[in-house]
Design a protein around this motif. Sequence first.
Motif, short mmCIF file in Angstrom:
data_model
loop_
_atom_site.label_atom_id
_atom_site.label_comp_id
_atom_site.label_asym_id
_atom_site.label_seq_id
_atom_site.Cartn_x
_atom_site.Cartn_y
_atom_site.Cartn_z
N LEU A 50 1.07 -4.70 0.87
CA LEU A 50 -0.18 -4.44 0.16
C LEU A 50 -0.28 -2.98 -0.25
O LEU A 50 -0.70 -2.67 -1.38
N ALA A 51 0.09 -2.07 0.66
CA ALA A 51 0.02 -0.64 0.34
C ALA A 51 0.98 -0.30 -0.80
O ALA A 51 0.62 0.40 -1.74
N LEU A 52 2.20 -0.83 -0.72
CA LEU A 52 3.17 -0.56 -1.78
C LEU A 52 2.75 -1.20 -3.09
O LEU A 52 2.89 -0.61 -4.17
N GLY A 53 2.20 -2.41 -3.02
CA GLY A 53 1.74 -3.10 -4.22
C GLY A 53 0.59 -2.36 -4.90
O GLY A 53 0.56 -2.25 -6.13
N LEU A 54 -0.35 -1.85 -4.10
CA LEU A 54 -1.45 -1.09 -4.69
C LEU A 54 -0.94 0.20 -5.34
O LEU A 54 -1.39 0.57 -6.43
N GLY A 55 0.02 0.87 -4.68
CA GLY A 55 0.58 2.08 -5.27
C GLY A 55 1.29 1.79 -6.59
O GLY A 55 1.12 2.52 -7.57
#
Length: 352
Positions: A50-55
């Motif tokens: 999720l963190a990588l996807g948001l970035g």
Amino acid sequence: MAAASPCAEPAARNKPDNTAFTQQRLPAWQPLLSAGTALPLFFCVGLACLALGLGLHFSSDTIRELELDYTGAPGSGHNCSRCGNASLAGAGACTCSLRFELPERFPGPVCLYYQLSNYYQNHRRYSVSRDDRQLSGDASGLSNPATECSPFRTDPQGIPIAPCGAIANSLFNDTFALYHLANGTFHPVPLDNRGISWWTDSNIKFSNPELVNGSLEAAFKGTAKPPNWPHAAYMLDTGNPNNTGFINEDFIVWMRTAALPTFRKLYRRVREGNFSSGLPQGTYRLDITYNYPVLSFQGTKKVIFSTVSWMGGKNPFLGIVYLVFGSACILTGFVMLAVHIKFQKQNQMDVE
């Protein structure tokens, strides 16, 4: 006393040594998945995705793009319609211009791409129609191209073609010149063609044949140009000896075939002179030399101006994939947690 079997000695000789490694007695670790190990793993992987996807998603949103279609289909009223009609009639080169507004500043470096659609570079017969031995500068590849290059292996007189194959013969040859309107006058915007190909391609896979008496033209002697080319390979860039022949950057970019029927390839970068910091907001004119026909196979052509970020060009799909996978991991973790709590209570009641 019975005689020893003649097979006994070879069998003993082929027997593995009595060691822990050969007899598979080394200590081993086998993970035992339990709720205490599996659930944190699902939640950690989900949160990381999720963190990588948001970035990736927000980084992709910051990239600015401008697309200009210059196919010039008949009846479209487009500035390049005249050139589109000429390509259907088999006429020669045609020039047209597109005037457009850049609604906001594009910070540098700005990449200029061309995009083709309905063009299947991944067709098997097309994708193998090349001779990598020839493209690496091997002299034997010039005189005897690979059979995969047929029907573009030799010309009607039997002279070997260099570079051979359908990919090279269909080289994209539209050219573009960009101008910026300032103080009532259009000023040229320098377009840099250096470093537009992959480093491994330009430095390892592609190389010119050894010069003959210091001449690249003499090295290509005894070969013919591809049928659709206006001139031989050694004349691709007569003004720059380090960008001609098989090491021409535009040629190398085209030879890396695309996997999908709609693809874009890097043409130039804007990163020099007064435009080193990017393209300012304002009015621009793009002069196009319309050489490449696409209307015969219902294709389209576009020019794309794009900025870049740490993740490269604009790609919202990658961020969406990470967001979906991360959400699926977290959802699966909650489902497994609920199942674990339910059956844990049931097991405790059974024990009592």
